[in-house]
Design a protein around this motif. Structure first.
Motif, PDB file in Angstrom:
ATOM      1  N   VAL A  86      -7.737  13.573  -4.518  1.00 14.05           N
ATOM      2  CA  VAL A  86      -7.390  11.738  -4.277  1.00 14.05           C
ATOM      3  C   VAL A  86      -6.730  11.873  -5.196  1.00 14.05           C
ATOM      4  O   VAL A  86      -5.661  11.002  -4.231  1.00 14.05           O
ATOM      5  CB  VAL A  86      -8.735  11.420  -4.731  1.00 14.05           C
ATOM      6  N   ASN A  87      -6.536  11.786  -6.412  1.00 11.65           N
ATOM      7  CA  ASN A  87      -5.394  11.215  -7.300  1.00 11.65           C
ATOM      8  C   ASN A  87      -4.309  11.914  -7.157  1.00 11.65           C
ATOM      9  O   ASN A  87      -3.055  11.631  -7.688  1.00 11.65           O
ATOM     10  CB  ASN A  87      -6.269  11.689  -8.696  1.00 11.65           C
ATOM     11  N   PHE A  88      -4.402  13.875  -6.290  1.00 11.40           N
ATOM     12  CA  PHE A  88      -3.290  14.641  -6.424  1.00 11.40           C
ATOM     13  C   PHE A  88      -2.559  14.475  -4.911  1.00 11.40           C
ATOM     14  O   PHE A  88      -1.023  13.963  -4.590  1.00 11.40           O
ATOM     15  CB  PHE A  88      -3.219  15.511  -6.235  1.00 11.40           C
ATOM     16  N   ILE A  89      -3.043  13.227  -4.331  1.00  8.43           N
ATOM     17  CA  ILE A  89      -2.239  12.777  -2.982  1.00  8.43           C
ATOM     18  C   ILE A  89      -1.271  11.857  -2.672  1.00  8.43           C
ATOM     19  O   ILE A  89      -1.294  11.209  -3.869  1.00  8.43           O
ATOM     20  CB  ILE A  89      -3.612  12.409  -1.812  1.00  8.43           C
ATOM     21  N   ASN A  90      -0.069  12.146  -2.490  1.00  4.91           N
ATOM     22  CA  ASN A  90       0.791  11.128  -2.682  1.00  4.91           C
ATOM     23  C   ASN A  90       0.771  10.180  -1.790  1.00  4.91           C
ATOM     24  O   ASN A  90       1.847   9.701  -1.408  1.00  4.91           O
ATOM     25  CB  ASN A  90       2.491  11.686  -3.066  1.00  4.91           C
ATOM     26  N   GLU A  91       0.292   8.807  -1.154  1.00  5.79           N
ATOM     27  CA  GLU A  91       0.440   8.068  -0.581  1.00  5.79           C
ATOM     28  C   GLU A  91      -1.899   7.371  -1.267  1.00  5.79           C
ATOM     29  O   GLU A  91      -1.878   8.550  -1.755  1.00  5.79           O
ATOM     30  CB  GLU A  91       0.276   7.830   0.359  1.00  5.79           C
ATOM     31  N   PRO A  92      -1.407   5.657  -1.115  1.00  6.21           N
ATOM     32  CA  PRO A  92      -2.922   5.313  -1.137  1.00  6.21           C
ATOM     33  C   PRO A  92      -4.095   5.962  -0.764  1.00  6.21           C
ATOM     34  O   PRO A  92      -3.853   6.335   0.793  1.00  6.21           O
ATOM     35  CB  PRO A  92      -2.285   3.622  -1.031  1.00  6.21           C
ATOM     36  N   VAL A  93      -4.943   6.505  -1.693  1.00  8.86           N
ATOM     37  CA  VAL A  93      -5.862   6.871  -1.389  1.00  8.86           C
ATOM     38  C   VAL A  93      -7.727   6.549  -1.790  1.00  8.86           C
ATOM     39  O   VAL A  93      -7.260   6.226  -3.315  1.00  8.86           O
ATOM     40  CB  VAL A  93      -6.327   8.266  -1.110  1.00  8.86           C
ATOM     41  N   LEU A  94      -8.775   6.011  -1.408  1.00  3.05           N
ATOM     42  CA  LEU A  94     -10.019   5.187  -1.449  1.00  3.05           C
ATOM     43  C   LEU A  94     -11.065   6.013  -1.445  1.00  3.05           C
ATOM     44  O   LEU A  94     -11.200   6.202   0.583  1.00  3.05           O
ATOM     45  CB  LEU A  94      -9.741   3.832  -2.038  1.00  3.05           C
ATOM     46  N   VAL A  95     -11.464   5.819  -2.095  1.00  2.00           N
ATOM     47  CA  VAL A  95     -13.065   6.919  -1.135  1.00  2.00           C
ATOM     48  C   VAL A  95     -14.219   5.785  -1.706  1.00  2.00           C
ATOM     49  O   VAL A  95     -14.183   4.811  -2.205  1.00  2.00           O
ATOM     50  CB  VAL A  95     -13.732   7.805  -1.871  1.00  2.00           C
ATOM     51  N   PHE A  96     -14.383   4.886  -0.148  1.00  2.00           N
ATOM     52  CA  PHE A  96     -15.895   4.025  -0.333  1.00  2.00           C
ATOM     53  C   PHE A  96     -17.220   4.555  -0.237  1.00  2.00           C
ATOM     54  O   PHE A  96     -17.027   5.428   1.099  1.00  2.00           O
ATOM     55  CB  PHE A  96     -15.121   2.960  -0.498  1.00  2.00           C
ATOM     56  N   SER A  97     -17.834   4.107  -0.234  1.00  2.00           N
ATOM     57  CA  SER A  97     -19.635   4.584  -0.157  1.00  2.00           C
ATOM     58  C   SER A  97     -20.218   3.668   1.335  1.00  2.00           C
ATOM     59  O   SER A  97     -19.975   2.888   1.588  1.00  2.00           O
ATOM     60  CB  SER A  97     -20.719   3.978  -1.097  1.00  2.00           C
ATOM     61  N   SER A  98     -21.150   3.921   1.670  1.00  2.00           N
ATOM     62  CA  SER A  98     -21.416   3.373   3.326  1.00  2.00           C
ATOM     63  C   SER A  98     -21.734   1.940   2.927  1.00  2.00           C
ATOM     64  O   SER A  98     -22.153   1.270   4.009  1.00  2.00           O
ATOM     65  CB  SER A  98     -23.301   3.998   3.245  1.00  2.00           C
ATOM     66  N   ARG A  99     -21.980   1.840   1.504  1.00  2.00           N
ATOM     67  CA  ARG A  99     -22.433   0.199   1.365  1.00  2.00           C
ATOM     68  C   ARG A  99     -21.252  -0.343   0.672  1.00  2.00           C
ATOM     69  O   ARG A  99     -20.774  -2.037   0.306  1.00  2.00           O
ATOM     70  CB  ARG A  99     -23.455   0.155  -0.364  1.00  2.00           C
ATOM     71  N   GLY A 100     -20.301  -0.099   1.166  1.00  2.00           N
ATOM     72  CA  GLY A 100     -18.592  -0.659   1.491  1.00  2.00           C
ATOM     73  C   GLY A 100     -17.997  -0.837  -0.150  1.00  2.00           C
ATOM     74  O   GLY A 100     -16.841  -1.483  -0.603  1.00  2.00           O
ATOM     75  N   HIS A 101     -18.883   0.312  -0.946  1.00  2.00           N
ATOM     76  CA  HIS A 101     -18.018   0.533  -2.869  1.00  2.00           C
ATOM     77  C   HIS A 101     -16.924   0.637  -2.980  1.00  2.00           C
ATOM     78  O   HIS A 101     -16.841   2.231  -1.917  1.00  2.00           O
ATOM     79  CB  HIS A 101     -19.144  -0.193  -3.244  1.00  2.00           C
ATOM     80  N   ILE A 102     -15.584   1.112  -2.976  1.00  2.00           N
ATOM     81  CA  ILE A 102     -15.333   1.520  -3.702  1.00  2.00           C
ATOM     82  C   ILE A 102     -15.226   2.450  -4.814  1.00  2.00           C
ATOM     83  O   ILE A 102     -15.465   1.935  -6.285  1.00  2.00           O
ATOM     84  CB  ILE A 102     -13.839   0.743  -4.075  1.00  2.00           C
ATOM     85  N   GLU A 103     -16.018   4.425  -5.101  1.00  2.00           N
ATOM     86  CA  GLU A 103     -16.387   5.205  -5.368  1.00  2.00           C
ATOM     87  C   GLU A 103     -14.648   5.451  -6.529  1.00  2.00           C
ATOM     88  O   GLU A 103     -15.513   5.759  -7.874  1.00  2.00           O
ATOM     89  CB  GLU A 103     -17.183   5.729  -5.063  1.00  2.00           C
ATOM     90  N   ILE A 104     -13.606   5.764  -5.296  1.00  2.00           N
ATOM     91  CA  ILE A 104     -12.704   6.173  -5.825  1.00  2.00           C
ATOM     92  C   ILE A 104     -11.699   5.928  -5.589  1.00  2.00           C
ATOM     93  O   ILE A 104     -11.271   5.511  -4.602  1.00  2.00           O
ATOM     94  CB  ILE A 104     -12.446   8.110  -5.742  1.00  2.00           C
ATOM     95  N   ILE A 105     -10.344   5.646  -5.853  1.00  2.00           N
ATOM     96  CA  ILE A 105      -9.192   5.192  -5.446  1.00  2.00           C
ATOM     97  C   ILE A 105      -8.443   5.790  -6.829  1.00  2.00           C
ATOM     98  O   ILE A 105      -8.292   5.726  -7.926  1.00  2.00           O
ATOM     99  CB  ILE A 105      -9.067   3.961  -6.024  1.00  2.00           C
ATOM    100  N   ASN A 106      -7.204   6.214  -6.182  1.00  2.00           N
ATOM    101  CA  ASN A 106      -6.288   7.358  -7.222  1.00  2.00           C
ATOM    102  C   ASN A 106      -5.043   6.030  -7.386  1.00  2.00           C
ATOM    103  O   ASN A 106      -5.255   4.428  -7.184  1.00  2.00           O
ATOM    104  CB  ASN A 106      -5.324   8.028  -6.413  1.00  2.00           C
ATOM    105  N   ASN A 107      -4.177   6.182  -8.411  1.00  2.00           N
ATOM    106  CA  ASN A 107      -2.915   5.511  -8.593  1.00  2.00           C
ATOM    107  C   ASN A 107      -2.521   4.293  -6.902  1.00  2.00           C
ATOM    108  O   ASN A 107      -2.169   3.455  -7.887  1.00  2.00           O
ATOM    109  CB  ASN A 107      -2.158   5.674  -9.881  1.00  2.00           C
ATOM    110  N   HIS A 108      -1.983   5.166  -6.481  1.00  2.00           N
ATOM    111  CA  HIS A 108      -1.348   4.372  -5.432  1.00  2.00           C
ATOM    112  C   HIS A 108      -1.793   3.534  -4.939  1.00  2.00           C
ATOM    113  O   HIS A 108      -0.888   2.440  -4.715  1.00  2.00           O
ATOM    114  CB  HIS A 108      -0.358   5.544  -4.063  1.00  2.00           C
ATOM    115  N   GLY A 109      -3.644   3.941  -4.822  1.00  2.00           N
ATOM    116  CA  GLY A 109      -3.871   3.044  -4.178  1.00  2.00           C
ATOM    117  C   GLY A 109      -3.852   1.500  -4.664  1.00  2.00           C
ATOM    118  O   GLY A 109      -3.831   0.268  -4.674  1.00  2.00           O
TER     119      GLY A 109
END
Length: 315
Positions: free
Chosen positions: A26-49
């Motif tokens: 996720v951190n390597f991707i060169n555009e905004p990316v995040l991962v969120f859980s089924s509960r809607g919580h942001i669990e991972i987000i890169n610097n672009h995001g």
């Protein structure tokens, strides 16, 4: 427990969901990316995001993604709420869709957003969704510039003939459906060919630009449109405007144009230009279609010219 999970998810390993490389990927991707859980919580987000949302990564971890989705995107928000209630029973996966995100400072940014269920999320309680975001700010700005160029007369800055026709069709449909008046003013500069022949086309262009600016400043409200209809002809579309009001506006424009002075036409005296004007109003289905409406305005304009110019004809 939630804090520990976020701490692990933001580390270099990812044992809980069986993919130890996900945070690094996720951190390597060169555009905004995040991962969120089924509960809607942001669990991972890169610097672009994080930059896109206007906050630090640490501030965003654990926050609900709903907080950053505009209320204008109700369908997506409802699906995420449903997922929060029922785990991964609700499929949030979607192809790129244009939505508006709300940044930390309250400003909004237009984005393309796609959501995918991560295949290694097998446990309903721990389902994860990968969210890839594409910032549309530059695209929107470029589109706005292109749209303006496509609808604007380059010399005068008024609407061009194509934009005029589209707008007139729209107002015509609305006026007939709602039984509201729609007025049209056609303006032609008298003896303008003599200006070009005597002083040159560059001087003539400067005169057209000044007259166009004068007409634009005379528009009564933002729904009205001023256009360059032809070489030295201008047109005004006036929704919700009756014949009397349109006539008064035509008189004001005619007076203002007559009061203009043009250094480009200086010959030792104070030359001035005049205009002939035709004014027509659609009300109570008076005209059958846009073509007959335009023809009526054109007929009135040329009646004004044939009767000596520098005057207004209206019905």
């Amino acid at each position: 427990m939630a804090n520990n999970k976020r701490e692990v998810l933001n580390s270099d390993t990812f044992p809980i969901y069986g993919d130890e490389n996900l945070p690094r990927m996720v951190n390597f991707i060169n555009e905004p990316v995040l991962v969120f859980s089924s509960r809607g919580h942001i669990e991972i987000i890169n610097n672009h995001g994080a930059t896109l949302l206007g906050a630090q990564r640490e501030e965003l971890l654990g926050e609900s993604i709903l907080k950053f989705i505009s209320d204008t995107c109700l369908t997506l928000k409802k699906k995420i709420v449903s997922s929060a209630n029922y785990g991964c029973m609700v499929d949030l996966s979607s192809s790129p869709q244009e939505i508006s995100l709300v940044r930390k400072d309250g400003s909004c940014v237009a984005v393309d957003l796609s959501i995918s269920l991560l295949e290694n999320s097998t446990d309903n309680s721990d389902a994860l969704y990968l969210c890839i975001i594409h910032d549309l700010t530059a695209h929107k700005a470029e589109f706005s510039v292109l749209k303006e160029k496509a609808t604007t007369d380059q010399l005068t800055g008024l609407a061009n003939r194509h934009h005029f026709a589209e707008t007139l069709d729209q107002h015509w449909t609305f006026a007939n459906r709602e039984s509201t008046p729609l007025s049209l003013i056609l303006i032609d500069i008298d003896h303008f060919k003599q200006v070009n022949d005597t002083f040159g086309h560059l001087a003539g262009d400067k005169c057209l630009k000044r007259i166009g600016e004068t007409i634009k400043l005379s528009l009564p409200h933002r729904d009205a449109l001023a256009a360059r209809y032809g070489g030295e002809e201008f047109a005004l579309i006036l929704p919700h405007c009756n014949c009397h009001t349109a006539h008064l506006l035509a008189m004001r424009i005619k007076r203002h144009v007559t009061q203009l002075t043009f250094k480009e036409l200086s010959t030792g005296s104070a030359p001035f230009l005049t205009v002939s004007v035709g004014v027509v109003t659609q009300l109570n289905q008076r005209f059958k279609n846009v073509a007959s409406f335009l023809d009526a305005a054109d007929t009135l304009l040329y009646r004004a010219k044939s009767q000596g110019r520098n005057q207004i004809c209206f019905e």
